[in-house]
Design an enzyme around this catalytic site. Structure first.
Site, short mmCIF file in Angstrom:
data_model
loop_
_atom_site.label_atom_id
_atom_site.label_comp_id
_atom_site.label_asym_id
_atom_site.label_seq_id
_atom_site.Cartn_x
_atom_site.Cartn_y
_atom_site.Cartn_z
CD1 TRP A 94 -2.11 -2.24 1.81
CD2 TRP A 94 -2.93 -1.35 -0.08
NE1 TRP A 94 -3.07 -3.09 1.31
CE2 TRP A 94 -3.59 -2.57 0.16
CE3 TRP A 94 -3.27 -0.61 -1.21
CZ2 TRP A 94 -4.58 -3.06 -0.69
CZ3 TRP A 94 -4.26 -1.09 -2.06
CH2 TRP A 94 -4.90 -2.31 -1.79
CG ASP B 189 -3.30 4.02 4.03
OD1 ASP B 189 -4.36 3.86 4.67
OD2 ASP B 189 -3.00 3.32 3.03
CE LYS C 232 -8.42 -2.26 4.84
NZ LYS C 232 -8.59 -3.46 4.04
C1 LIG Z 1 -3.44 -0.01 4.35
C2 LIG Z 1 -4.35 0.06 3.16
N1 LIG Z 1 -4.33 1.15 2.38
C3 LIG Z 1 -5.13 1.27 1.32
C4 LIG Z 1 -5.99 0.27 0.96
C5 LIG Z 1 -6.88 0.44 -0.27
O1 LIG Z 1 -8.11 0.80 0.18
P1 LIG Z 1 -9.36 1.04 -0.81
O2 LIG Z 1 -9.75 -0.29 -1.34
O3 LIG Z 1 -10.37 1.67 0.12
O4 LIG Z 1 -8.93 1.97 -1.87
C6 LIG Z 1 -6.07 -0.89 1.73
C7 LIG Z 1 -7.01 -1.97 1.38
O5 LIG Z 1 -6.96 -3.08 1.89
C8 LIG Z 1 -5.22 -1.00 2.86
O6 LIG Z 1 -5.24 -2.09 3.63
#
Ligand SMILES: Cc1ncc(COP(=O)(O)O)c(C=O)c1O
Length: 365
Positions: free
Chosen positions: A106, A176, A200
């Site tokens: 991520w 994030d 989550k």
């Molecule tokens: C730490 C983290 N950042 C970003 C995301 C991406 O999130 P989204 O699907 O809401 O764009 C996730 C998805 O699992 C994640 O775990």
């Protein structure tokens, strides 16, 4: 709802388990919200019934996270993934560079989006060792002129988590927090901006929570599409256009549930107990189960582990599925198994997983 409804042991990484009490409340209110003769989904986002829900969700987030004065709580769409672009669009000027701490996929994705929009650099990385640890705070490299430093507080795929955050002095810290927001107390004042997809710990997918310091917001670039400027949401209490009303309503119910469960401290204590149950089984297994994360970086939210070989892992996962466990497959980048034990995953589900892990080890060693 039938009280004897059979609920799965849900260890999904996201969208993930929601509290049963919240689902029941939503069900009870679905056809007739507060004697209005309609569901909250059918209300105008400009009407009083919805506005109360909207503002209460903001208030509860401020209360539960002890968000200090001087911050705005915003509700956006586009997931955490859109934040990967919005952050640099708003806060990466042409004459500066943004630092990214790489602790997993991520972070890599956030970096890749920022790279399309301006100059970025890797402030630290733990890629070597397949992201099984976090960088030492003193090894993060950036200078006072850095536009912002971006971190991922919990690495959903690898099962690692920051347990202390860098003190960045004047450099804005952006996190994030998609997979660990509201799981433990944090000092919000350390951050210029926090973002998190809801699916989550906060509610269903469809809402992204942004917490932003007002003086930082004022530094945002003034140009760019209206819907991609944080200021648009801040100026309009996140009601510039139609927000994801049902998701925000569900978030409000989840936050009320959290309050009833003892607030952030109560939830944190239970999260520690839940994680300890599973990590203890791994640690006492004489190597039958091997954790992916280094001990100091272990996540309270995603427990990642491997078995001796892929065949045994396959058997473990197949039998787990038959026993009612959902979502235990590890992400393909790490392989093996992952139990995502977000706030709403009951202690009893974690206990049931431990019993299953013990029995499986006994039968297969
Ligand atoms: C730490 C983290 N950042 C970003 C995301 C991406 O999130 P989204 O699907 O809401 O764009 C996730 C998805 O699992 C994640 O775990």
């Amino acid at each position: 709802m039938n009280n004897s409804v059979k609920r799965a042991y849900n260890f999904n990484a996201g969208p993930a388990a929601l509290p049963l009490a919240v689902l029941k409340k939503a069900q009870a209110e679905l056809l007739d919200f507060n004697d209005t003769g309609m569901s909250i989904m059918e209300h105008s986002h400009r009407g009083n019934a919805y506005e109360i829900v909207h503002n209460r969700a903001i208030e509860l987030l401020k209360e539960l996270l002890s968000i200090p004065e001087g911050y705005e709580v915003l509700f956006l769409q586009g997931g955490a993934s859109l934040q990967f672009s919005m952050v640099p669009m708003n806060f990466l000027p042409a004459n500066k560079k943004a630092g990214y701490v790489m602790t997993g996929v991520w972070s890599e994705k956030a970096y890749a989006e920022a790279e399309k929009l301006g100059e970025v650099f890797v402030a630290a990385t733990t890629k070597e060792g397949n992201y099984s640890q976090m960088p030492a705070l003193k090894e993060i490299n950036y200078d006072a002129d850095t536009a912002y430093l971006h971190i991922t507080s919990n690495n959903t795929i690898y099962g690692t988590q920051w347990h202390a955050f860098p003190n960045t002095a004047g450099v804005p810290l952006i996190a994030d927090m998609s997979s660990d927001i509201l799981s433990c107390p944090i000092d919000v004042s350390k951050f210029a901006l926090i973002y998190a997809g809801a699916q989550k710990n906060i509610g269903p997918s469809g809402v992204t929570v942004v917490i932003i310091r007002r003086d930082f917001l004022e530094q945002a670039k003034k140009k760019g599409p209206t819907m991609l400027q944080y200021a648009t949401f801040a100026k309009n209490n996140s009601l510039y256009n139609t927000p994801p009303t049902f998701g925000i309503y569900m978030m409000k119910l989840v936050l009320e549930w959290m309050k009833e469960e003892g607030g952030l401290l109560g939830i944190y204590k239970r999260n520690q107990e839940k994680a300890a149950l599973i990590y203890d089984i791994i640690d006492a297994s004489n190597g039958f189960y091997k954790g992916h994360a280094q001990l100091s970086a272990r996540s309270l939210m995603n427990v990642t582990f491997r078995l001796a070989d892929e065949n045994l892992e396959k058997k473990f996962l197949e039998q787990a599925k038959q026993a009612g466990f959902v979502g235990l497959n590890g992400h393909r980048l790490v392989g093996g198994c992952r139990a995502s034990i977000y706030n709403a995953v009951p202690y009893d589900s974690c206990q049931a997983l431990c019993d299953y892990m013990l029995a499986f080890q006994k039968e297969n060693s």
